[in-house]
Design a protein around this motif. Structure first.
Motif, mmCIF file in Angstrom:
data_model
loop_
_atom_site.group_PDB
_atom_site.id
_atom_site.type_symbol
_atom_site.label_atom_id
_atom_site.label_comp_id
_atom_site.label_asym_id
_atom_site.label_seq_id
_atom_site.Cartn_x
_atom_site.Cartn_y
_atom_site.Cartn_z
ATOM 1 N N THR A 122 -15.536 10.080 9.559
ATOM 2 C CA THR A 122 -14.870 9.818 9.221
ATOM 3 C C THR A 122 -15.868 9.434 8.277
ATOM 4 O O THR A 122 -16.819 8.310 8.275
ATOM 5 C CB THR A 122 -14.143 9.206 8.743
ATOM 6 N N ASN A 163 -19.176 2.046 10.963
ATOM 7 C CA ASN A 163 -18.715 0.872 11.009
ATOM 8 C C ASN A 163 -19.215 -0.054 12.495
ATOM 9 O O ASN A 163 -18.539 1.031 13.279
ATOM 10 C CB ASN A 163 -17.222 1.180 11.654
ATOM 11 N N VAL A 167 -13.618 -2.537 6.186
ATOM 12 C CA VAL A 167 -13.224 -1.147 5.547
ATOM 13 C C VAL A 167 -11.953 -0.503 5.453
ATOM 14 O O VAL A 167 -10.732 -1.013 6.652
ATOM 15 C CB VAL A 167 -13.609 -0.127 6.817
ATOM 16 N N SER A 168 -11.282 -0.563 4.437
ATOM 17 C CA SER A 168 -9.473 -0.336 4.122
ATOM 18 C C SER A 168 -8.898 1.106 4.725
ATOM 19 O O SER A 168 -10.218 1.898 4.782
ATOM 20 C CB SER A 168 -9.316 -0.796 3.319
ATOM 21 N N ARG A 169 -8.379 0.833 5.186
ATOM 22 C CA ARG A 169 -7.940 2.404 5.286
ATOM 23 C C ARG A 169 -7.816 3.171 3.732
ATOM 24 O O ARG A 169 -6.781 3.197 3.065
ATOM 25 C CB ARG A 169 -5.965 2.743 6.018
ATOM 26 N N GLU A 170 -8.349 4.729 3.889
ATOM 27 C CA GLU A 170 -7.757 5.393 3.450
ATOM 28 C C GLU A 170 -7.730 7.182 4.155
ATOM 29 O O GLU A 170 -8.395 7.379 4.566
ATOM 30 C CB GLU A 170 -9.699 5.931 2.604
ATOM 31 N N SER A 200 -15.558 -3.838 10.889
ATOM 32 C CA SER A 200 -14.200 -3.145 10.996
ATOM 33 C C SER A 200 -13.369 -3.762 9.839
ATOM 34 O O SER A 200 -12.915 -2.676 9.442
ATOM 35 C CB SER A 200 -14.037 -2.216 12.527
ATOM 36 N N SER A 201 -13.054 -5.072 9.935
ATOM 37 C CA SER A 201 -12.393 -5.170 8.974
ATOM 38 C C SER A 201 -12.494 -5.289 7.778
ATOM 39 O O SER A 201 -12.036 -5.202 6.522
ATOM 40 C CB SER A 201 -12.098 -6.755 9.287
ATOM 41 N N ASP A 204 -15.839 5.903 9.130
ATOM 42 C CA ASP A 204 -16.929 5.435 10.598
ATOM 43 C C ASP A 204 -17.923 5.022 9.948
ATOM 44 O O ASP A 204 -18.735 3.836 9.969
ATOM 45 C CB ASP A 204 -16.916 6.560 11.054
ATOM 46 N N LYS A 213 -9.839 4.801 8.852
ATOM 47 C CA LYS A 213 -10.628 3.877 8.561
ATOM 48 C C LYS A 213 -12.330 4.552 8.237
ATOM 49 O O LYS A 213 -12.663 5.981 8.839
ATOM 50 C CB LYS A 213 -10.478 2.961 9.769
#
Length: 296
Positions: free
Chosen positions: A219, A250, A181-184, A178-179, A190, A188
């Motif tokens: 997502t 994820n 994948v950056s926030r877009e 999970s770390s 999936d 985050k």
């Protein structure tokens, strides 16, 4: 020379076939192998739990029901920390080995520089795997007895499928920390779908998979941060009727990443994945001919 291929790796991979293959799909899980023999643990400075940080834990189980859709499922039994199938056969770091590597070895790739070659130097969280250098012969033996047979069997599945249906679609199944994948757009990802930026499969295929996943509330991001590795790039040749799509899930959705245990989300995710590909298979068989998929 001491034995280098443990008995536990017999067989090195498993192919679960449907009673009769009825769809042009093949599902491949190269990084979920969870056999850690004593000989490997003895030469590693890490314990089994630390080595498992590189493992796509339980991904084979997430896709275990795909033979019921009419598609074969191929899974490696040896761990990614021991040998990475999603690399060129000879992406090797000369600093890891005693002895001279073959002249044809790729010792300068970005993946080798990062410690993640065919024989990885580190696990996913950056810890060094080995206590000391390995004999070159051991690396070459792993490639001859594990890597090459796996890819030979995968090629045979693709050839058989292409010969039967006129085209073959490889779904390469992975999971991601999970770390990574950056926030877009405020959320985050999936699932990350990788088609090598539009080069490894028909646009229609990735469009259908993305739409089906989004329709189930996931997502979905394309190609960032994972566009597909060696398998997607090597086997995806749409002009020749061979399509490869990488699916990265994820891990936080379905497992406790620290304790490497399944969470309550595992069963719903597995069900959604089967429904997704059942839908995609139905849509492709109803709308797509081999000629059309090659032209997309």
């Amino acid at each position: 020379m001491r034995p280098v291929i443990a008995d536990e790796f017999d067989p090195p991979y498993v192919v679960v076939e449907p009673p009769a293959q009825s769809v042009p799909f093949i599902f491949n899980v190269p990084h979920a192998g969870a056999v850690y023999p004593a000989s490997f643990l003895a030469e590693s400075r890490l314990d089994a739990m630390a080595l498992r940080r590189s493992e796509d834990a339980f991904v084979d189980e997430l896709f275990a029901e795909v033979p019921s859709l009419g598609a074969p499922l191929m899974t490696a039994r040896f761990p990614r920390a021991y040998l990475d199938l999603n690399r060129e056969p000879y992406e090797l770091d000369s600093r890891m080995f005693d002895g001279r590597l073959p002249a044809f070895a790729n010792t300068r790739s970005m993946r080798v520089a990062g410690g993640l070659g065919t024989i990885p130097r580190i696990v996913a969280d950056g810890q060094e795997i080995y206590r000391s250098r390995l004999p070159v012969e051991e690396a070459l033996h792993r490639i001859e007895w594990l890597y090459k047979p796996y890819h030979r069997a995968l090629r045979q599945l693709l050839r058989r499928t292409g010969g039967t249906f006129g085209h073959a679609i490889l779904i390469d199944c992975h999971s991601m920390p999970s770390s990574s994948v950056s926030r877009e757009d405020g959320a985050k990802a999936d699932i990350v779908l990788g088609d090598r930026y539009g080069t490894s499969c028909a646009v229609l295929l990735i469009d259908l998979v993305e739409a089906a996943l989004r329709g189930r509330g996931y997502t979905v991001v394309r190609n960032k941060p994972y566009a597909g590795g060696f398998i997607t790039e090597h086997y995806g040749e749409p002009a020749l009727g061979r399509h490869a799509l990488q699916v990265e899930i994820n891990r936080a959705i379905y497992m406790d990443e620290r304790g490497l245990q399944k969470k309550a989300g595992f069963a719903p995710l597995a069900s959604d994945l089967m429904e997704t590909f059942s839908q995609v298979i139905g849509e492709l068989s109803g709308e797509l001919t081999p000629r059309q998929i090659a032209a997309e």
